[in-house]
Write a protein that holds these residues in place. Structure first.
Motif, mmCIF file in Angstrom:
data_model
loop_
_atom_site.group_PDB
_atom_site.id
_atom_site.type_symbol
_atom_site.label_atom_id
_atom_site.label_comp_id
_atom_site.label_asym_id
_atom_site.label_seq_id
_atom_site.Cartn_x
_atom_site.Cartn_y
_atom_site.Cartn_z
ATOM 1 N N PHE A 11 0.937 -1.140 0.112
ATOM 2 C CA PHE A 11 0.022 -0.049 0.092
ATOM 3 C C PHE A 11 0.893 1.170 -0.003
ATOM 4 N N ALA A 12 1.999 1.190 0.719
ATOM 5 C CA ALA A 12 2.856 2.377 0.562
ATOM 6 C C ALA A 12 3.520 2.781 -0.644
ATOM 7 N N ALA A 13 3.722 1.502 -1.428
ATOM 8 C CA ALA A 13 4.478 1.764 -2.658
ATOM 9 C C ALA A 13 3.253 2.243 -3.592
ATOM 10 N N ILE A 14 1.934 1.689 -3.491
ATOM 11 C CA ILE A 14 1.088 2.451 -4.301
ATOM 12 C C ILE A 14 0.690 3.817 -4.002
ATOM 13 N N THR A 41 -6.001 4.684 -0.780
ATOM 14 C CA THR A 41 -4.734 3.713 -0.245
ATOM 15 C C THR A 41 -4.716 4.321 1.071
ATOM 16 N N ALA A 42 -4.471 5.636 1.413
ATOM 17 C CA ALA A 42 -4.221 6.152 2.553
ATOM 18 C C ALA A 42 -5.370 5.629 3.703
ATOM 19 N N ALA A 43 -6.600 5.443 3.324
ATOM 20 C CA ALA A 43 -7.711 5.074 4.195
ATOM 21 C C ALA A 43 -7.332 3.464 4.370
ATOM 22 N N ALA A 44 -6.859 2.903 3.279
ATOM 23 C CA ALA A 44 -6.577 1.607 3.598
ATOM 24 C C ALA A 44 -5.684 1.333 4.835
ATOM 25 N N HIS A 45 -4.322 2.123 4.861
ATOM 26 C CA HIS A 45 -3.560 2.349 5.962
ATOM 27 C C HIS A 45 -4.264 2.472 7.316
ATOM 28 N N TRP A 46 -5.227 3.474 7.297
ATOM 29 C CA TRP A 46 -6.265 3.648 8.449
ATOM 30 C C TRP A 46 -7.125 2.394 9.003
ATOM 31 N N VAL A 59 -12.362 9.168 3.356
ATOM 32 C CA VAL A 59 -12.844 9.054 2.095
ATOM 33 C C VAL A 59 -14.033 9.835 1.751
ATOM 34 N N LEU A 60 -14.816 9.985 2.718
ATOM 35 C CA LEU A 60 -15.895 10.778 2.602
ATOM 36 C C LEU A 60 -15.815 12.220 2.580
ATOM 37 N N VAL A 61 -14.962 12.791 3.341
ATOM 38 C CA VAL A 61 -14.475 14.198 3.146
ATOM 39 C C VAL A 61 -13.572 14.485 2.228
ATOM 40 N N TYR A 62 -12.474 13.795 2.112
ATOM 41 C CA TYR A 62 -11.626 14.330 1.352
ATOM 42 C C TYR A 62 -11.882 13.866 -0.540
ATOM 43 N N VAL A 63 -12.288 12.730 -0.701
ATOM 44 C CA VAL A 63 -12.643 12.238 -1.692
ATOM 45 C C VAL A 63 -13.875 12.673 -2.382
ATOM 46 N N GLU A 105 -7.139 -3.320 -3.215
ATOM 47 C CA GLU A 105 -6.857 -2.740 -1.768
ATOM 48 C C GLU A 105 -7.687 -3.121 -0.686
ATOM 49 N N MET A 106 -9.081 -2.826 -0.935
ATOM 50 C CA MET A 106 -10.343 -3.180 -0.040
ATOM 51 C C MET A 106 -10.237 -4.706 0.165
ATOM 52 N N ALA A 107 -9.970 -5.506 -0.696
ATOM 53 C CA ALA A 107 -10.173 -7.092 -0.594
ATOM 54 C C ALA A 107 -8.943 -7.440 0.220
ATOM 55 N N LEU A 108 -7.685 -6.887 -0.092
ATOM 56 C CA LEU A 108 -6.496 -7.196 0.853
ATOM 57 C C LEU A 108 -6.540 -6.929 2.175
ATOM 58 N N THR A 109 -7.167 -5.457 2.390
ATOM 59 C CA THR A 109 -7.310 -5.143 3.728
ATOM 60 C C THR A 109 -8.126 -5.982 4.509
ATOM 61 N N LEU A 110 -9.376 -6.700 4.021
ATOM 62 C CA LEU A 110 -10.309 -7.386 4.512
ATOM 63 C C LEU A 110 -9.730 -8.618 5.105
ATOM 64 N N VAL A 111 -8.941 -9.396 3.799
ATOM 65 C CA VAL A 111 -8.275 -10.547 3.986
ATOM 66 C C VAL A 111 -7.297 -10.486 5.303
ATOM 67 N N GLY A 112 -6.595 -9.116 5.259
ATOM 68 C CA GLY A 112 -5.228 -9.246 6.203
ATOM 69 C C GLY A 112 -5.995 -8.956 7.489
ATOM 70 N N SER A 113 -7.159 -8.476 7.788
ATOM 71 C CA SER A 113 -7.607 -8.323 9.195
ATOM 72 C C SER A 113 -8.042 -9.664 9.540
ATOM 73 N N ARG A 114 -8.441 -10.505 8.647
ATOM 74 C CA ARG A 114 -8.904 -11.845 9.109
ATOM 75 C C ARG A 114 -7.955 -12.725 9.241
ATOM 76 N N VAL A 115 -6.669 -12.565 8.569
ATOM 77 C CA VAL A 115 -5.581 -13.523 8.725
ATOM 78 C C VAL A 115 -4.924 -13.170 10.068
ATOM 79 N N ASP A 116 -4.752 -11.894 10.210
ATOM 80 C CA ASP A 116 -3.627 -11.565 11.398
ATOM 81 C C ASP A 116 -4.863 -11.195 12.599
ATOM 82 N N SER A 117 -6.045 -11.535 12.660
ATOM 83 C CA SER A 117 -6.796 -11.189 13.813
ATOM 84 C C SER A 117 -6.326 -11.924 15.042
ATOM 85 N N GLY A 118 -5.608 -12.994 15.030
ATOM 86 C CA GLY A 118 -5.353 -13.882 16.163
ATOM 87 C C GLY A 118 -4.057 -13.193 16.821
#
Length: 143
Positions: A11-14, A41-46, A59-63, A105-118
């Motif tokens: 995400f940082a590279a993007i 992408t910044a929202a994905a970091h958040w 997303v709502l304000v700036y975009v 990015e949205m899909a990877l963020t959701l997958v990342g939250s599920r993978v590292d939730s433990g």
């Protein structure tokens, strides 16, 4: 390297690439599309930091504000809409690329939250048990 760390670097590279393209794009429509990608992408970091409130506000304000500002600029300038319609097909690849990257990015963020939730840190787990970071932010601001 964990999955979330790899996502952060991707995400940082993007984000850096999108920021460079905002500045170097000759077409203002392309620049705005790259700026939207940078904001998402910044929202994905958040979201990866489990700060959902800040991500949705970004997303709502700036975009939303950038799109309205761009609309006002187009309305105020004397733009030749006939040439824009002829060049419409040139906007499709950039728009499709930005849209695909945002979806990925949205899909990877959701997958990342599920993978590292433990492996969530104890402080973040305590905030999640207490009602989420939005409630914790509200308690901090309004008490």
């Amino acid at each position: 390297m964990t999955f979330q760390t790899a996502l952060f670097y991707i995400f940082a590279a993007i984000l850096v690439f999108a920021g460079v393209r905002v500045v170097t794009a000759r077409n203002p429509v392309h620049a705005v599309l790259w700026l939207v990608l940078a904001f998402f992408t910044a929202a994905a970091h958040w979201l990866m930091l489990q700060a959902e409130f800040l991500a949705i506000v970004l997303v709502l304000v700036y975009v939303g504000a950038v799109m309205v500002l761009f609309l006002f600029v187009v309305m105020m300038l004397d733009v030749n809409f006939a040439s824009l319609r002829r060049q419409f097909r040139s906007y499709v690849p950039v728009g499709a690329t930005v849209g695909a990257l945002v979806l990925i990015e949205m899909a990877l963020t959701l997958v990342g939250s599920r993978v590292d939730s433990g492996s969530v840190a104890s402080g973040a787990a305590a905030v999640a048990r207490a009602g989420g970071n939005t409630k914790a932010l509200g308690m901090l601001v309004y008490t």
